[in-house]
Design a protein around this motif. Structure first.
Motif: not given
Length: 414
Positions: A11-12, A37, A44, A47, A374, A403-404
């Motif tokens: 998702i970051g 997020v 996102a 995700v 992120g 991370t994303e």
């Protein structure tokens, strides 16, 4: 045969983790910890709408705290899954509800229904459980961890749960030999409260009215949004005083369950014998690593720390999800001392921010340390701090960036 897959979703800068407990092709017990997020980034949503959860019933949703980057995607999650049966969240006093209502309203975060009416936010088919807060543990007095584990379907949500209560999977769903428990611990920070009130007072905002008058920040002439946002961003732990940590793992040290695989983008981390090899591979694939390993000498230096194969070092199945808790304020090994010898995975809190990190938690235990971060926040906020990554590695533990830009990080337990 019981198998468990633990997913750290990419998702970051936020939090979104799930566990899937299965018996053969039949029963499944699903748990989610946080779903949000930074900046409510629309990209996102994909995700959160993972096929893994499409139409699936979530047995327990744990909410660590109410920072926007940990809860803003809960509506997306709710619309994607079949049903959320139970929600376990920190118990908030009226003072804290009013404080969060005022501060989030002024910050532009739309979380008022979640904070004040979670039953309406999730709907009538979801049961809401609140975990009472506690501060640091002193000594070995009355301890809920000595009590027998309970199932959520056997208790009423009208009474708050004690921090440290053991929540088990319902009998009949899984074999009796599957002694897995979830232990929530809601830490309430007096230190964070003092910092928050001092910062508000400095800006001419009434710390008293913030917690006693839920409509205080409706008057724009009293509170400017930018001032609140500045206070929010400069406090190490944000404006939340509560953060609920959750242990997920075997209740007994005699459990035969072991962590068998660690996968990221189909690379089996635990089968790669040395960090030198691991760091070299992920530095090529995931750009965020390049900021931590500048040349071959860096890799050579840390190679001496990892002179054994990962698969012999990292097999403990238990995990502690930490949200944004400050490691300096909570002695996590002590809080979970009854099950600490089963912990092999520790989510690094607050995206690896240095002020919330204390490496004493890494002593005497080989830990895999996922960090939800992120990629844009590395240079902007120093998340995760290089000092945190250095500490993890120098203590013989393994940092894993989620991370994303990455594939999700998956752990397989059986």
């Amino acid at each position: 045969m019981v198998s468990i897959k633990r997913h750290f979703h990419p998702i970051g800068q936020g939090g979104f983790f799930s566990e899937h407990h299965k018996v053969g092709l039949g029963e499944e017990f699903v748990v989610v910890y946080d779903c949000g997020v930074a900046h409510n980034r629309s990209s996102a949503d994909g995700v959160v709408k993972t096929n893994l959860l499409n139409g699936v019933e979530i047995d327990i949703l744990f909410i660590s705290h109410f920072d926007y980057d940990h809860v803003c995607k809960l509506k997306v999650l709710s619309s994607h899954v079949g049903r959320i049966k139970n929600v376990v969240m920190p118990l908030l006093s009226n003072d804290e509800k009013f404080r969060l209502t005022n501060l989030f309203r002024a910050s532009g975060f739309n979380l008022l229904k979640l904070i004040n009416s979670p039953e309406k936010f999730f709907g009538s088919t979801t049961r809401i459980f609140s975990v009472a807060p506690e501060g640091p543990r002193d000594g070995d007095g009355d301890d809920p961890r000595d009590e027998a584990a309970v199932t959520l379907d056997s208790i009423s949500p009208t009474k708050s749960l004690r921090s440290g209560v053991k929540i088990s999977i319902p009998i009949g769903t899984f074999p009796l030999s599957h002694d897995w428990v979830f232990i929530p611990y809601n830490y309430e920070s007096v230190t964070n409260l003092a910092l928050l009130e001092a910062e508000l007072t400095k800006e001419g905002i009434s710390a008293h009215l913030i917690k006693t008058d839920p409509k205080y920040t409706l008057d724009k002439s009293i509170v400017e949004r930018k001032v609140i946002k500045d206070v929010y961003s400069r406090l190490p732990g944000g404006i939340n005083l509560n953060s609920m940590i959750v242990y997920s793992g075997p209740e007994s040290c005699t459990s035969r369950l072991r962590l068998r695989k660690n996968l990221q983008d189909r690379i089996e981390i635990h089968k790669i014998p040395w960090l030198k090899s691991h760091a070299g591979l992920v530095a090529q694939k995931y750009p965020v690593w390049k900021d931590y390993f500048s040349d071959e000498d860096d890799l050579r230096d840390v190679d001496f720390i990892f002179d054994d194969e990962f698969e012999y070092l990292f097999q403990l199945p238990g995990c502690i999800y930490t949200g944004d808790v400050d490691f300096n304020q909570v002695d996590i090994p002590s809080v979970f001392r009854e099950v600490w010898d089963q912990v092999g995975t520790l989510q690094i809190a607050h995206h690896g921010a240095a002020p919330c990190f204390d490496d004493s938690i890494l002593k005497n235990q080989k830990l895999i340390c996922p960090i939800a971060v992120g990629t844009k926040f590395l240079r902007k906020y120093g998340h995760p701090a290089k000092s945190v990554i250095d500490s993890i590695i120098m203590n013989g533990c393994v940092p894993v960036f989620v991370t994303e830009l990455n594939e999700e990080f998956i752990q397989v337990i059986s």
